[in-house]
Design an enzyme around this catalytic site. Structure first.
Site, mmCIF file in Angstrom:
data_model
loop_
_atom_site.group_PDB
_atom_site.id
_atom_site.type_symbol
_atom_site.label_atom_id
_atom_site.label_comp_id
_atom_site.label_asym_id
_atom_site.label_seq_id
_atom_site.Cartn_x
_atom_site.Cartn_y
_atom_site.Cartn_z
ATOM 1 N N ARG A 132 0.824 -1.232 0.000
ATOM 2 C CA ARG A 132 0.000 0.000 0.000
ATOM 3 C C ARG A 132 0.851 1.271 0.000
ATOM 4 N NH1 ARG A 132 -1.899 -3.745 -0.986
ATOM 5 N NH2 ARG A 132 -3.549 -4.904 0.043
ATOM 6 N N CYS B 294 -10.217 -1.224 4.300
ATOM 7 C CA CYS B 294 -9.497 -1.278 5.578
ATOM 8 C C CYS B 294 -9.044 0.121 5.992
ATOM 9 C CB CYS B 294 -8.275 -2.188 5.456
ATOM 10 S SG CYS B 294 -8.752 -3.917 5.360
ATOM 11 N N GLU C 161 -4.314 3.185 6.426
ATOM 12 C CA GLU C 161 -4.378 2.807 5.011
ATOM 13 C C GLU C 161 -5.300 3.811 4.296
ATOM 14 O OE1 GLU C 161 -4.693 -1.316 4.015
ATOM 15 O OE2 GLU C 161 -5.818 -0.898 2.168
#
Ligand SMILES: Cc1cc2nc3c(=O)[nH]c(=O)nc-3n(C[C@H](O)[C@H](O)[C@H](O)COP(=O)(O)OP(=O)(O)OC[C@H]3O[C@@H](n4cnc5c(N)ncnc54)[C@H](O)[C@@H]3O)c2cc1C
Length: 302
Positions: free
Chosen positions: A177, A226, A296
């Site tokens: 990510r 998330c 995130e």
């Protein structure tokens, strides 16, 4: 922020940029949270350097929106305008094992279009909402794969050089990510190299991933996926679940009952509610496990 200077409005129109005044970002984000500002929709990549020079020279700050599926946007009147690419027609072209895709293209549609042409590899990304540009920025991934593995070339606006450039895949690093693009670089198009696979085999993989998502995620509810990254060797969702925090809420911002790392907007949650819930959960995890969870979700706070 409102662009009201008639000179700027006229120049935007000359650049082929559509100005949508007073747009609600709650309507453009999967969390359904966010205040209002002017939205600038960009039709031609070539207009971007001039557009950014125009905004900078008039002191108009900006942010860049993809599909809005990984964003938590602040409440009220926002102190920056938002730029977004308009998807051209067609937005995907195939040549052998290569797919040339515009950054504004829908990620899920790209995965299925490539699958129907016997190009696989991206099955795990089915069910990840948003655009190709957002997926590149976030290095979106799931079930052991990430989009970065297939990237061979990216066309982008390089903020530091103030011009359009093309980077080869080996000039970009893709991590969990996270990517090596500068924060204000703008992804415009990508060349992916995908392995050949018969459609029916890809479809099997897609169905398995869809099933896993349906079984574990609150798909009917407003979320940004998330909220936290998984710390090395651990699961943020597991830690939150172990603390019994599923269902914890601040106003209509709630930790999902299905997946503890998904925080949902169960009604009319504000960014203030969601940020308070995130801070509370983060603090409890740190206290119990000694782990500081990293975001995130991308937060655009006013
Ligand atoms: C139900 C659900 C499930 C999800 N599952 C997953 C999952 O399994 N795996 C996963 O990785 N993510 C998942 N996500 C999160 C999200 O879908 C991905 O991160 C997605 O790739 C974000 O793309 P977007 O276009 O919506 O980006 P946005 O949310 O619009 O933007 C995210 C960031 O990317 C930047 N950005 C967007 N487009 C560009 C561009 N063209 N150039 C430069 N910067 C850009 C924005 O400025 C922002 O910083 C999920 C989200 C939801 C709601």
């Amino acid at each position: 922020m409102r662009i009201e200077d008639p000179k700027i409005v006229a120049m935007l129109s000359e650049l082929g940029v559509q100005l949508k005044p007073g747009t609600s970002l709650a309507e453009l984000t999967s969390l359904g949270i966010g205040g209002t500002t002017d939205l600038l929709r960009i039709e031609k990549h070539d207009a971007i350097p001039n557009l950014l020079n125009l905004l900078d020279s008039h002191g108009v700050p900006h942010k860049f929106l993809g599909g809005g599926s990984n964003l938590l946007v602040g409440d009220g009147e926002l102190p920056w305008v938002v730029l977004q690419l308009v998807s051209p027609e067609p937005d995907i072209g195939l040549k052998g094992n290569f797919a040339q895709v515009d950054a504004a293209a829908d990620l899920g549609r790209t995965v299925t279009f490539c699958a129907k042409n016997d190009l696989g590899g991206m099955e795990g990304l089915i069910g990840v909402p948003g655009t190709i540009g957002g997926a590149l920025r976030m290095n979106a991934g799931a079930y052991g794969m990430q989009i970065g593995s297939y990237v061979r070339q990216v066309k982008l606006y390089r903020a530091a050089a103030r011009k359009l450039e093309t980077l080869e895949g080996d000039q970009i690093s893709f991590e969990y990510r996270h990517t090596s693009f500068a924060p204000d670089d703008m992804m415009l198009a990508v060349k992916l190299e995908l392995p050949s696979k018969p459609y029916r085999e890809i479809l099997k993989g897609i169905r398995i991933c869809n099933e896993k998502r349906r079984a574990s995620q609150p798909l009917g509810q407003k979320s940004a996926g998330c909220i936290f990254k998984n710390p090395p060797g651990a699961s943020a969702g597991r830690m939150i679940d172990d603390l019994g925090l599923k269902g914890l809420n601040v106003g209509d911002a709630r930790v999902s009952d299905r997946h503890a790392n998904f925080f949902v907007n169960a009604g009319k949650a504000s960014a203030k509610d969601m940020l308070a819930l995130i801070a509370d959960v983060r603090e409890r995890v740190e206290k119990s496990f000694g782990v500081i969870l990293e975001y995130e979700v991308v937060v655009w706070n006013a």
